[in-house]
Structures are given as C-alpha cells and as structure tokens.
Design a protein around this motif. Structure first.
Motif, mmCIF file in Angstrom:
data_model
loop_
_atom_site.group_PDB
_atom_site.id
_atom_site.type_symbol
_atom_site.label_atom_id
_atom_site.label_comp_id
_atom_site.label_asym_id
_atom_site.label_seq_id
_atom_site.Cartn_x
_atom_site.Cartn_y
_atom_site.Cartn_z
ATOM 1 N N VAL C 117 31.621 4.252 6.835
ATOM 2 C CA VAL C 117 30.588 3.236 7.000
ATOM 3 C C VAL C 117 31.192 1.905 6.597
ATOM 4 O O VAL C 117 31.644 1.744 5.465
ATOM 5 C CB VAL C 117 29.343 3.548 6.155
ATOM 6 C CG1 VAL C 117 28.292 2.467 6.371
ATOM 7 C CG2 VAL C 117 28.780 4.915 6.519
ATOM 8 N N PHE C 118 31.222 0.972 7.516
ATOM 9 C CA PHE C 118 31.915 -0.290 7.315
ATOM 10 C C PHE C 118 30.990 -1.320 6.679
ATOM 11 O O PHE C 118 31.388 -2.058 5.784
ATOM 12 C CB PHE C 118 32.403 -0.786 8.678
ATOM 13 C CG PHE C 118 33.143 -2.094 8.652
ATOM 14 C CD1 PHE C 118 34.346 -2.204 7.979
ATOM 15 C CD2 PHE C 118 32.634 -3.196 9.315
ATOM 16 C CE1 PHE C 118 35.035 -3.409 7.965
ATOM 17 C CE2 PHE C 118 33.321 -4.401 9.298
ATOM 18 C CZ PHE C 118 34.517 -4.511 8.621
ATOM 19 N N ALA C 119 29.767 -1.378 7.139
ATOM 20 C CA ALA C 119 28.830 -2.383 6.632
ATOM 21 C C ALA C 119 27.406 -1.940 6.881
ATOM 22 O O ALA C 119 27.120 -1.217 7.840
ATOM 23 C CB ALA C 119 29.075 -3.725 7.326
ATOM 24 N N THR C 120 26.519 -2.359 5.978
ATOM 25 C CA THR C 120 25.083 -2.173 6.188
ATOM 26 C C THR C 120 24.385 -3.455 5.779
ATOM 27 O O THR C 120 24.940 -4.256 5.035
ATOM 28 C CB THR C 120 24.502 -1.036 5.323
ATOM 29 O OG1 THR C 120 24.564 -1.442 3.940
ATOM 30 C CG2 THR C 120 25.267 0.254 5.490
ATOM 31 N N GLY C 121 23.185 -3.612 6.257
ATOM 32 C CA GLY C 121 22.433 -4.798 5.884
ATOM 33 C C GLY C 121 21.251 -4.997 6.795
ATOM 34 O O GLY C 121 20.747 -4.043 7.394
ATOM 35 N N VAL C 122 20.839 -6.242 6.895
ATOM 36 C CA VAL C 122 19.644 -6.537 7.661
ATOM 37 C C VAL C 122 19.867 -7.828 8.452
ATOM 38 O O VAL C 122 20.559 -8.736 7.996
ATOM 39 C CB VAL C 122 18.417 -6.628 6.698
ATOM 40 C CG1 VAL C 122 18.472 -7.858 5.835
ATOM 41 C CG2 VAL C 122 17.119 -6.530 7.446
ATOM 42 N N TYR C 123 19.366 -7.847 9.666
ATOM 43 C CA TYR C 123 19.355 -9.068 10.462
ATOM 44 C C TYR C 123 18.038 -9.791 10.229
ATOM 45 O O TYR C 123 16.968 -9.197 10.418
ATOM 46 C CB TYR C 123 19.449 -8.755 11.964
ATOM 47 C CG TYR C 123 20.696 -8.045 12.423
ATOM 48 C CD1 TYR C 123 21.960 -8.472 12.025
ATOM 49 C CD2 TYR C 123 20.618 -6.958 13.282
ATOM 50 C CE1 TYR C 123 23.114 -7.823 12.481
ATOM 51 C CE2 TYR C 123 21.765 -6.310 13.737
ATOM 52 C CZ TYR C 123 23.008 -6.741 13.327
ATOM 53 O OH TYR C 123 24.136 -6.106 13.772
ATOM 54 N N LEU C 124 18.105 -11.051 9.839
ATOM 55 C CA LEU C 124 16.897 -11.875 9.760
ATOM 56 C C LEU C 124 16.957 -12.840 10.939
ATOM 57 O O LEU C 124 17.775 -13.754 10.953
ATOM 58 C CB LEU C 124 16.841 -12.634 8.435
ATOM 59 C CG LEU C 124 16.888 -11.765 7.171
ATOM 60 C CD1 LEU C 124 16.752 -12.635 5.917
ATOM 61 C CD2 LEU C 124 15.787 -10.711 7.186
ATOM 62 N N ASP C 125 16.101 -12.592 11.915
ATOM 63 C CA ASP C 125 16.226 -13.283 13.195
ATOM 64 C C ASP C 125 15.049 -14.197 13.495
ATOM 65 O O ASP C 125 13.910 -13.904 13.134
ATOM 66 C CB ASP C 125 16.270 -12.268 14.353
ATOM 67 C CG ASP C 125 17.481 -11.351 14.284
ATOM 68 O OD1 ASP C 125 18.477 -11.736 13.647
ATOM 69 O OD2 ASP C 125 17.409 -10.248 14.865
#
Lengths: 156, 156, 156
Positions: C117-125
């Motif tokens: 797993v390279f990256a996790t997070g959230v998009y705030l769009d």
C-alpha cells in the motif's frame, strides 16, 4: 438505458462476482458470465508487449464450472481467505453491450493472521445487459504484477 | 424505490460511516445507526462454526455513544490513522428494510509512516430507509481474520 | 440534478481519474480538471495544524500538463505500477458546484513482484458539473501519512 442505470447494473454485477468468490459460494461465480462467457487472465506487461495468449482461459459455462470444481477438490479456499475490493466502472460505450474497465484489489488473509495485498489490476469487460441484469460475455483480468503464477490458482 | 436509488442510499450511508471514523468525527458514527441500532463484530470462522455470540456488541444510541466516549478518553485515534475503503453493496432484498452485504478493507498508517492492511471483511447489514436517508438497524462486521483481538479497539 | 445523478457523475469522474493514472495515459489526467483547476497535496497532520501551504501545488491546465511532461521524461511509470481504488463520494452540498470528500488507496506493484500500500487519504474536491460531465475545479489530496516526500513524485 441511462449512464446511471448502466453503472448501477455493472456495480451490482461486480458486487455479486466479489461475494461469490469471497464467501466461497464458488458455484455462483460462473453465473456472473453469459452462457458462452469467457474468463481470461494476463499481465499488463504481456498485454503491452502485444502477446495475445492468456495465461488462463476458460470459455463457456462448462469450462467455468470445471475450474470451480477443481478448486473445491483442492480445498483452496480452506487455507486462506480473499477479499475483493472492486472500484468504479469506467464505461467506454453504452449500448446493449458495453465495454467496461474496472480496477480491483484482492487482499488475502492467512490462517496465521497475516494480511497482504495479493493482487491488483483491472478488469476489461464486455458486459451484456438483459432483463435479468448484467452478465459478463468476456472478462479479461489484467494483473499489474508480472509474477502471476501464484495468482492463477483462484479466480481473480 | 428503485434498485439504483437503494444502492445510492446505501453507498451514501457507507461514505458517511467511513468518513466519521477516518476523519475522527467519532460522534457522527452513532448517527449512522437507528435509535435502537445494533453494532456487532465477529470472525468468519466463528460464524461458520455457528457461534452466535459476537466479540463486540453494542445496542442502541446509548451504548454506541459510550464506545465513542471510551475511544476519545483512550486517545486511540491520535496514535495512528485508519482509512476505510468500502466496496459495492450487494442487496439481498429491497423493501422498507433491506439486507445488504458489503465488503470492506481498513488500511492503517502508523506515525512512523508504515502503512498496512489492518482488517478486511464484510458488513452484513439490515438497513432502514426513511425520508432522512438510510440508517443501520443492524451491522454485523464479519472479519476475515480470526485474530481479531487487536481489531476490537476501534469501530470497524 | 438528483443526489443519485450527482454521485454517478462524481464516480465516473473518479473512474476516469484513476484509469488515466494507472494505465499511464497521463495526458488524460489534466482533462479531469477545469481550465483553471487546482491540484494540491498535503498531509492530514499539516491540515490539522492549520498550515495553509500545500506540498504540491499546480493551478491551471498549463501547470498540470507540465507535471505530466516531467513524469514522462523521468520515466516514472516504467519502474513500477500503481493502482488507485477510490471509495464512495460523500457530498457535502449539491448544486452547480459540489463539495465532495472521497477516500482513496493507492497500491504499488514493483518490478520484483512486491506489492504494498503506497498511500491512503482523502480527496477534498470542488467539482463543477456541466453538460460535458463533472470536472475538478479544486482537488486537495490529504494524505494520511506525514512522510509523504516519496508520495510527491506521481499524481495521487
């Protein structure tokens, strides 16, 4: 059929596909395909290189059911468990028959408790829509990894 | 309510559920449940063996809020962060109350930068649909791993 | 526009976004943004601390295309492959312009076959909806990990 309806149908199909494999209802898996539906597995490298041959190839309900039967006899699903997370479908065309591309990740949990990402890739599908819902006329599984020998044991 | 509307409602509920946990708005988490909503955790092995007892059990807003309060006091969310990726819902029935099965993966990021897959499994839900949207009357979290002692600290 | 239509549009946008990056059609990636669209990356810690500055910042088609050009020249995508799994969008508001929060996980496959797993997070769009579909007016990528130097090489 609107874009929304198409996406809903495809997402429902993928939910059924994932559940049949992950809860071990393997006999439900061939039912995600049409009568002469095709299931293939290859790697992204093979595909980029233009190799036509698939590493796994099963066509039609008979061959699909044979695969499931073989897995049952080998007790594959008793040794570890798999969890598919299937992403959003990207529809290239929307008609009676649609071309769909959908990313997937398969996570494996071993008896020891160890959890790892088992496979990732993309499904390149030809999907037929009928009154009974969506069904796979062709699912080409393109794995991101080129070392996919161990990936071939179970349906992806 | 059409199948498309039901799936949209359930996906919106799961998006809210995941966000409340992952951004640490824990007080929003009980609001995903009905007034007498039930939250349970078990393992796939336990379930296959027919064990009825859940490893975690909370019923009703009072108990759900108590769990959140305990997590706040233990500062659990300050130590690492979690990210839920919730898959497509599979609806077994569509009425005022629907039975839904949805796969999930939880990825954990440690302060050190280490990222690993923390848990995978399936939500077995009874979902109530009202004018306010969808709410959980019962969420049974079935973990793929049987070593779930460490999984019980935070809501899955 | 109904909630269902909005979610479908956003999911279709995210499917396009993921596919453009993961199949290496990098030139399609800027097209997910509006003419003056903004792409930013920060960490959850930075955001909680109230730091306004982003670690990566590109505004408008020109800067977005420059990023893609740089990646092409560095042959980044030849070394390993990435797979985005983007979760359900959570809409905070639904109008001509919608605020959307969407979790993501990026899995990386190395040439050696190693998958992590390279990256996790959230998009705030901030998403604009027009006749051509949905487009990003602003995507703030908030990574769960604070050690994101290595995450900055490729678009998340």
């Amino acid at each position: 059929m609107t874009q929304t309806e198409l996406m809903t149908q495809v997402m429902a199909l993928n939910a059924r596909y994932a559940a049949s494999l992950d809860r071990g209802d393997l006999e439900d898996w061939p039912r995600c395909f049409t009568e002469d539906g095709m299931y293939r597995v290859t790697s992204a490298d093979n595909r980029r290189a233009g190799h036509q041959a698939s590493l796994i190839y099963a066509r039609g309900q008979g061959m699909l059911k044979d695969r499931v039967q073989a897995l049952r006899e080998a007790n594959i699903y008793e040794r570890q468990s798999y969890r598919h997370v299937i992403g959003m479908p990207l529809a290239a065309a929307a008609a009676e028959e649609a071309s769909i591309e959908t990313p997937f990740v398969v996570v494996r949990t071993m008896r020891t408790g160890r959890i790892d990402v088992f496979a990732t890739g993309v499904y390149l599908d030809t999907v037929t829509i009928s009154e009974d819902g969506a069904a796979l006329r062709d699912r080409m599984v393109v794995c991101d990894s080129s070392r996919i020998d161990t990936l071939l044991a179970i349906p992806l």
